[in-house]
Design an enzyme around this catalytic site. Structure first.
Site, PDB file in Angstrom:
ATOM      1  N   ARG A 197       3.489 -11.419   5.076  1.00 56.60           N
ATOM      2  CA  ARG A 197       2.490 -10.645   4.321  1.00 56.60           C
ATOM      3  C   ARG A 197       1.147 -11.359   4.200  1.00 56.60           C
ATOM      4  NH1 ARG A 197       5.298  -7.738  -0.719  1.00 56.60           N
ATOM      5  NH2 ARG A 197       6.819  -9.398  -0.768  1.00 56.60           N
ATOM      6  N   ASP A 209       9.795   3.314   1.493  1.00 60.64           N
ATOM      7  CA  ASP A 209       8.761   2.290   1.700  1.00 60.64           C
ATOM      8  C   ASP A 209       9.332   1.207   2.616  1.00 60.64           C
ATOM      9  OD1 ASP A 209       6.324   1.103   1.451  1.00 60.64           O
ATOM     10  OD2 ASP A 209       6.440   0.751  -0.700  1.00 60.64           O
ATOM     11  N   LYS A 257      -2.015   4.251  -4.755  1.00 63.88           N
ATOM     12  CA  LYS A 257      -1.738   3.044  -5.554  1.00 63.88           C
ATOM     13  C   LYS A 257      -2.910   2.074  -5.456  1.00 63.88           C
ATOM     14  CE  LYS A 257       0.828  -0.340  -3.623  1.00 63.88           C
ATOM     15  NZ  LYS A 257       2.001  -0.969  -3.019  1.00 63.88           N
ATOM     16  N   ARG A 259      -3.815  -1.950  -6.234  1.00 68.16           N
ATOM     17  CA  ARG A 259      -3.230  -3.243  -6.625  1.00 68.16           C
ATOM     18  C   ARG A 259      -4.332  -4.259  -6.919  1.00 68.16           C
ATOM     19  NH1 ARG A 259       1.745  -5.960  -5.849  1.00 68.16           N
ATOM     20  NH2 ARG A 259       2.605  -4.368  -4.468  1.00 68.16           N
ATOM     21  N   SER A 277       9.560  -5.322  -3.243  1.00 67.37           N
ATOM     22  CA  SER A 277       9.544  -6.748  -3.571  1.00 67.37           C
ATOM     23  C   SER A 277       9.807  -6.911  -5.066  1.00 67.37           C
ATOM     24  CB  SER A 277       8.206  -7.331  -3.137  1.00 67.37           C
ATOM     25  OG  SER A 277       8.210  -8.711  -3.316  1.00 67.37           O
TER      26      SER A 277
HETATM   27  C1  R5P Z   1       2.663  -2.384   0.149  1.00 66.12           C
HETATM   28  O1  R5P Z   1       1.755  -2.330   0.887  1.00 66.12           O
HETATM   29  C2  R5P Z   1       4.095  -2.289   0.561  1.00 66.12           C
HETATM   30  O2  R5P Z   1       4.322  -1.238   1.452  1.00 66.12           O
HETATM   31  C3  R5P Z   1       5.013  -2.193  -0.632  1.00 66.12           C
HETATM   32  O3  R5P Z   1       4.703  -0.996  -1.306  1.00 66.12           O
HETATM   33  C4  R5P Z   1       4.849  -3.346  -1.572  1.00 66.12           C
HETATM   34  O4  R5P Z   1       4.759  -4.563  -0.890  1.00 66.12           O
HETATM   35  C5  R5P Z   1       5.995  -3.392  -2.530  1.00 66.12           C
HETATM   36  O5  R5P Z   1       5.833  -4.461  -3.413  1.00 66.12           O
HETATM   37  P1  R5P Z   1       6.330  -4.395  -4.908  1.00 66.12           P
HETATM   38  O6  R5P Z   1       7.755  -3.957  -4.890  1.00 66.12           O
HETATM   39  O7  R5P Z   1       6.155  -5.794  -5.406  1.00 66.12           O
HETATM   40  O8  R5P Z   1       5.448  -3.442  -5.642  1.00 66.12           O
END
Ligand code: R5P
Length: 296
Positions: A92, A217, A190, A192, A221
């Site tokens: 990532r 997805d 979304k 972030r 994480s």
């Molecule tokens: C983001 O770009 C990814 O596709 C996932 O949505 C993201 O990495 C998920 O991370 P978390 O579960 O920490 O929100």
């Protein structure tokens, strides 16, 4: 050919296929010393043989373990080494987002390049790899396999499905899944915060009343993204809520529990060992190995 595999069944799947390949199980002794250090020693005679290592590299320890395994294999002078890493850590951080950061993805790939000329990954989260199936990166041939086909197979019996992407980045994938399930898709937006990592998802009418919603997805994480999506989706009275991801990291135990309680089903592939990793990737990996290398 020798297949060294850890938690997968690729050797057997390769043997079941009509390829005339002589597929042998790679035997390796792995130990851990009392102080936590690892030890690896290859038992099979692999000199001048093609070797495939199927191993998920899902945390720091597994990365060290993988390097020891690869080094032990390389020292036995095989003809070639192919790595199939269903999950590969650090992908990532594939660019410098803030001044002064380390470029983790590059470091890990450079290390693997010391051992293998080909690496198979599954839905790598590396932005540069997304949507690409086969390409060269830093001199290594990378195959980025899409496992969403396996996820849609798992949900093929949903009665009245609609696929929702939890963010815009996953909207194309949601469309693909919807095509296979012969239904519609939509996506949430979304935002972030790069410093705190917190996510906020905008409210949106998704037209999902009475639908069997599949939220898919590539990775869960912390679970923050899915929880935000659930907040919006639950208010809109779907018939059922099904959560799926390729890589179930689930690093926040409380969020993991919450997702299991709030969703009718939560499922991931077995790219990372976890309680909901029910979708086995062995068949997909075997198929891709044959398609891209053996029949080349
Ligand atoms: C983001 O770009 C990814 O596709 C996932 O949505 C993201 O990495 C998920 O991370 P978390 O579960 O920490 O929100």
């Amino acid at each position: 050919m020798y297949v060294f595999e850890f938690g997968f069944n690729v050797g057997q799947k390769l043997r079941e296929k009509d390829t005339n390949l002589d597929v042998n199980k790679g035997e390796i002794l792995l130990k851990e010393f009392p102080d936590g250090e690892f030890y690896a020693r290859v038992i099979s005679n692999i000199e001048n043989e093609d070797c495939v290592v199927v191993k998920s590299v899902y945390n720091n320890e597994e990365l060290v373990r993988a390097i020891l395994i690869l080094d032990a294999i390389k020292k036995c002078k095989p003809k070639s080494i192919i790595i199939a890493a269903p999950y590969l850590v650090y992908m990532r951080q594939d660019k410098i987002f803030l001044n002064g950061e380390a470029l983790s993805a590059e470091i890990v790939l450079k290390e693997l390049k010391n051992y293998a000329s080909q690496i198979f990954l599954i839905n790598s989260h590396n932005q540069q790899f997304r949507k690409k199936e086969k390409f060269k990166y830093m001199g290594i041939e990378i195959y980025n396999i899409d496992a969403f086909s396996e996820i849609t197979k798992y949900f093929k019996n949903l009665k009245n499905p609609k696929v929702i992407a939890p963010d815009e980045g996953a909207s194309d994938t949601a469309k693909e899944c919807a095509k296979i399930l012969k239904c519609e898709s939509d996506y949430l937006v979304k935002i972030r915060d790069r410093i705190t990592g917190k996510v906020v998802t905008e409210d949106k009418n998704l037209g999902i009343e009475g639908k069997d919603v599949l939220i898919a997805d590539d990775i869960i994480s912390s679970g923050g993204t899915m929880i935000e999506a659930l907040k919006i989706i639950r208010k809109q009275n779907p018939a059922s809520i099904n959560l799926a991801c390729v890589h179930g990291v689930f690093c926040d135990a409380e969020n993991f529990l919450m997702l299991r309680i709030l969703a009718d089903e939560l499922v991931a592939t077995n790219s990372i060992p976890n309680k909901v990793g029910k979708i086995d990737l062995s068949e997909l990996i075997a198929k891709e190995l044959i398609k891209n290398l053996i029949n080349k």
